[in-house]
Write a protein that holds these residues in place. Structure first.
Motif, short mmCIF file in Angstrom:
data_model
loop_
_atom_site.label_atom_id
_atom_site.label_comp_id
_atom_site.label_asym_id
_atom_site.label_seq_id
_atom_site.Cartn_x
_atom_site.Cartn_y
_atom_site.Cartn_z
N LEU B 240 0.83 -1.22 0.00
CA LEU B 240 0.00 0.00 0.00
C LEU B 240 0.86 1.26 0.00
O LEU B 240 0.61 2.20 -0.76
CB LEU B 240 -0.92 0.00 1.23
CG LEU B 240 -2.08 -1.01 1.22
CD1 LEU B 240 -2.86 -0.93 2.53
CD2 LEU B 240 -3.02 -0.74 0.05
N THR B 241 1.90 1.26 0.84
CA THR B 241 2.77 2.45 0.93
C THR B 241 3.51 2.68 -0.39
O THR B 241 3.68 3.83 -0.82
CB THR B 241 3.77 2.30 2.09
OG1 THR B 241 3.03 2.00 3.27
CG2 THR B 241 4.56 3.59 2.33
N THR B 242 3.91 1.58 -1.04
CA THR B 242 4.61 1.71 -2.33
C THR B 242 3.74 2.43 -3.35
O THR B 242 4.23 3.22 -4.16
CB THR B 242 5.00 0.31 -2.86
OG1 THR B 242 5.76 -0.34 -1.85
CG2 THR B 242 5.82 0.38 -4.13
N PHE B 243 2.42 2.15 -3.28
CA PHE B 243 1.50 2.79 -4.24
C PHE B 243 0.87 4.08 -3.68
O PHE B 243 -0.14 4.57 -4.17
CB PHE B 243 0.41 1.80 -4.66
CG PHE B 243 0.95 0.68 -5.52
CD1 PHE B 243 1.26 0.93 -6.86
CD2 PHE B 243 1.20 -0.57 -5.00
CE1 PHE B 243 1.79 -0.09 -7.64
CE2 PHE B 243 1.72 -1.58 -5.79
CZ PHE B 243 2.03 -1.35 -7.11
N GLY B 244 1.47 4.60 -2.60
CA GLY B 244 1.05 5.90 -2.06
C GLY B 244 -0.21 5.87 -1.21
O GLY B 244 -0.77 6.91 -0.88
N ASN B 245 -0.67 4.67 -0.85
CA ASN B 245 -1.87 4.56 -0.01
C ASN B 245 -1.44 4.46 1.46
O ASN B 245 -0.71 3.56 1.83
CB ASN B 245 -2.64 3.30 -0.45
CG ASN B 245 -3.98 3.20 0.26
OD1 ASN B 245 -4.12 3.58 1.41
ND2 ASN B 245 -4.98 2.69 -0.45
N LYS B 246 -1.94 5.39 2.28
CA LYS B 246 -1.52 5.41 3.69
C LYS B 246 -2.61 4.92 4.64
O LYS B 246 -2.55 5.19 5.84
CB LYS B 246 -1.09 6.83 4.07
CG LYS B 246 0.21 7.25 3.42
CD LYS B 246 0.69 8.55 3.99
CE LYS B 246 2.06 8.89 3.43
NZ LYS B 246 2.53 10.17 3.92
N THR B 247 -3.60 4.22 4.11
CA THR B 247 -4.73 3.78 4.95
C THR B 247 -4.25 2.98 6.16
O THR B 247 -4.64 3.26 7.30
CB THR B 247 -5.71 2.91 4.12
OG1 THR B 247 -5.92 3.55 2.88
CG2 THR B 247 -7.02 2.70 4.84
N LEU B 248 -3.40 1.98 5.89
CA LEU B 248 -2.97 1.08 6.98
C LEU B 248 -2.09 1.82 8.00
O LEU B 248 -2.29 1.68 9.21
CB LEU B 248 -2.22 -0.12 6.39
CG LEU B 248 -1.95 -1.26 7.37
CD1 LEU B 248 -3.24 -1.82 7.95
CD2 LEU B 248 -1.16 -2.37 6.71
N SER B 249 -1.15 2.62 7.50
CA SER B 249 -0.27 3.32 8.44
C SER B 249 -1.05 4.35 9.25
O SER B 249 -0.78 4.55 10.44
CB SER B 249 0.91 3.96 7.72
OG SER B 249 0.46 4.76 6.68
N ASP B 250 -2.07 4.99 8.64
CA ASP B 250 -2.91 5.94 9.38
C ASP B 250 -3.72 5.20 10.45
O ASP B 250 -3.87 5.69 11.57
CB ASP B 250 -3.87 6.68 8.43
CG ASP B 250 -3.12 7.68 7.57
OD1 ASP B 250 -1.96 7.99 7.91
OD2 ASP B 250 -3.68 8.14 6.55
N LEU B 251 -4.23 4.02 10.07
CA LEU B 251 -5.03 3.23 11.01
C LEU B 251 -4.17 2.81 12.21
O LEU B 251 -4.60 2.88 13.37
CB LEU B 251 -5.57 1.99 10.29
CG LEU B 251 -6.47 1.05 11.11
CD1 LEU B 251 -7.82 1.70 11.36
CD2 LEU B 251 -6.66 -0.28 10.40
N MET B 252 -2.94 2.39 11.93
CA MET B 252 -2.06 1.93 13.00
C MET B 252 -1.57 3.07 13.89
O MET B 252 -1.14 2.84 15.01
CB MET B 252 -0.86 1.18 12.40
CG MET B 252 -1.26 -0.14 11.77
SD MET B 252 0.09 -0.96 10.95
CE MET B 252 0.79 -1.87 12.28
N ALA B 253 -1.65 4.29 13.37
CA ALA B 253 -1.21 5.46 14.15
C ALA B 253 -2.29 5.95 15.11
O ALA B 253 -2.07 6.83 15.92
CB ALA B 253 -0.77 6.58 13.22
N LYS B 254 -3.50 5.40 14.98
CA LYS B 254 -4.62 5.88 15.83
C LYS B 254 -4.45 5.44 17.27
O LYS B 254 -3.99 4.38 17.54
CB LYS B 254 -5.93 5.32 15.28
CG LYS B 254 -6.41 6.08 14.07
CD LYS B 254 -7.84 5.75 13.76
CE LYS B 254 -8.28 6.24 12.40
NZ LYS B 254 -8.26 7.65 12.21
#
Lengths: 208, 254
Positions: B240-254
């Motif tokens: 996801l991060t490689t393709f510029g999607n930050k959904t997972l990293s944003d979720l884990m930062a909550k």
């Protein structure tokens, strides 16, 4: 016996463990205060354990001195410094000049001396490790040489790409491997803590 | 009510504890769980046997840490080592750094001698509290290794910068060395200086390996399930991060 050796320690571990977990995740004033109080108690309990340790040190070295006085110079010195330090600490206090002298001019320099041995031990360990006995050791040897050259200014003159490769090795390969160990270790920590809190870690309580 | 940026952590902890607890309950109810052999644990008998053959002592230390998970893993191994040492009449010297660890270590050792049917063989003066100061502990252990000329040196627990000093001292006296720690920075030192290394979380398999304890076997299975989820998250996160999607990293930062 079972109540004292098992049930009560497990109950204490359960309550204290749960309070610490709740304290970490939630803002509940009463729980946060209890958690802080429990952490203070850890220091108090450790002080009692330190007393046990001091008795052990005295027992081990007094026995040595009794059994072979002529061969126990180290033990005699340890007992003398042990008693002198405790006496000064108890009578003059930890802020007194004699106590500070012991700390600044004996404990700190001897500690630094032992720490400095590490530099020589790294040398001897590296000497043994950097023998290309098999493919893995050869990879270690080559990688180690690149990193060593990349970390010193002269290295860049010998191998121009060494600093760049060193950065990649340290920040990609090294960090990747270390994070794997850390994540697996953290999961292990969770499992052991869970077993202790719910009373399944029998050896912790000295029973099997 | 929640502490900021710890909601995902709480969720992760609950999922981990749930999976580990579920696996323990399965194991206790009889599910067969196999574990792979771990060279460091397999070599324990060799290290104890060597000490017995040479008539020299065996040394064990759970490291510099207090009562943390890694120390408990070390004490689990100590239970087995002490029992075997008692059975083979091998003198076991245990050195401890932290006072609270000392109290538990002596109890574990005493219990192991009792289980071996030789409580009278336990020598309290061979379970030695050295010092809570890191370098005093290191020099104390080096002194023990050199003076007692140990045949085998086993170090399993929490180690910091003193790890290489201890390992090199053991190497100097020619001891067979088995070491294990979860401290990623110290593992390389053990790898170069010791004969067998128990890498990171392998330490936590001590109870499952030695006692074939169902609780520990179940716990190991649970840990592996959590690891599989972590690997999945790492792979998905990397893609996801490689393709510029930050959904997972944003979720884990909550």
């Amino acid at each position: 016996m079972h109540l004292a050796k098992r049930t009560i320690p497990v109950a204490i571990a359960f309550v204290c463990g749960i309070i610490q977990v709740v304290d970490y995740f939630f803002k509940i004033e009463s729980v946060n205060t209890w958690a802080q109080e429990i952490r203070s108690w850890v220091s108090i309990v450790a002080i009692f354990a330190l007393g046990l340790g001091a008795v052990n040190v005295l027992r081990v070295h007094l026995k040595k001195v009794r059994q072979a006085p002529s061969e126990s110079l180290n033990s005699i010195l340890l007992l003398i410094t042990f008693l002198v330090t405790i006496s000064i600490g108890l009578t003059a206090g930890q802020s007194s000049k004699p106590y500070k002298f012991i700390f600044d001019y004996i404990i700190v320099p001897t500690g630094s001396a032992i720490f400095s041995l590490l530099a020589f031990y790294i040398g001897t360990a590296a000497y043994r490790a950097f023998r290309a006995k098999n493919a893995e050791a050869a990879i270690l040897l080559v990688t180690g040489c690149i990193v060593m050259l990349g970390k010193v200014p002269l290295g860049e003159k010998i191998i121009p790409f060494a600093p760049k490769w060193t950065t990649w090795i340290m920040e990609v390969l090294n960090v990747g491997g270390q994070r794997g160990v850390m994540i697996a270790g953290a999961i292990g920590f969770v499992a052991v803590s869970l077993r202790i809190i719910i009373g399944l870690e029998r050896r912790t309580y000295g029973v099997d | 009510m929640f502490v900021a940026k710890r909601i995902f952590d709480l969720f992760a902890l609950l999922v981990s504890c749930g999976l580990i607890g579920w696996s323990i309950s399965l194991a206790v109810r009889g599910k067969k769980i196999d574990i792979r052999p771990i060279a460091g644990f397999e070599a324990m008998d060799e290290a104890i046997g060597r000490a017995a053959e040479m008539g020299k002592p065996l040394h064990f230390t759970p490291g510099f840490g207090g009562l943390v998970a890694a120390t408990f893993a070390g004490l689990e191994a100590l239970g087995y080592i002490a029992k075997k040492a008692a059975e083979y009449d091998v003198r076991l010297i245990v050195t401890v750094s932290q006072p609270e660890t000392y109290a538990v270590t002596e109890q574990v050792e005493r219990q192991a001698y009792l289980e071996a049917g030789k409580p009278e063989s336990f020598r309290p003066e061979d379970c030695r509290f050295i010092s809570p100061d890191q370098w005093a502990y290191a020099s104390g252990v080096v002194g023990v290794l050199n003076r007692e000329k140990v045949a085998s040196n086993i170090m399993i627990g929490q180690f910091a910068a003193e790890a290489l000093i201890l390992a090199e001292a053991g190497n100097t006296v020619g001891a067979v060395q088995i070491a294990g720690t979860t401290n990623a920075y110290q593992i390389p030192f053990f790898v170069v200086a010791c004969d067998y290394v128990i890498l990171g979380d392998e330490m936590f398999a001590a109870g499952a390996h030695f006692a074939k304890n169902q609780v520990h076997l179940g716990s190991l299975r649970g840990e592996d399930l959590v690891k599989v989820i972590c690997i999945g998250l790492i792979v998905v996160g990397a893609i996801l991060t490689t393709f510029g999607n930050k959904t997972l990293s944003d979720l884990m930062a909550k």
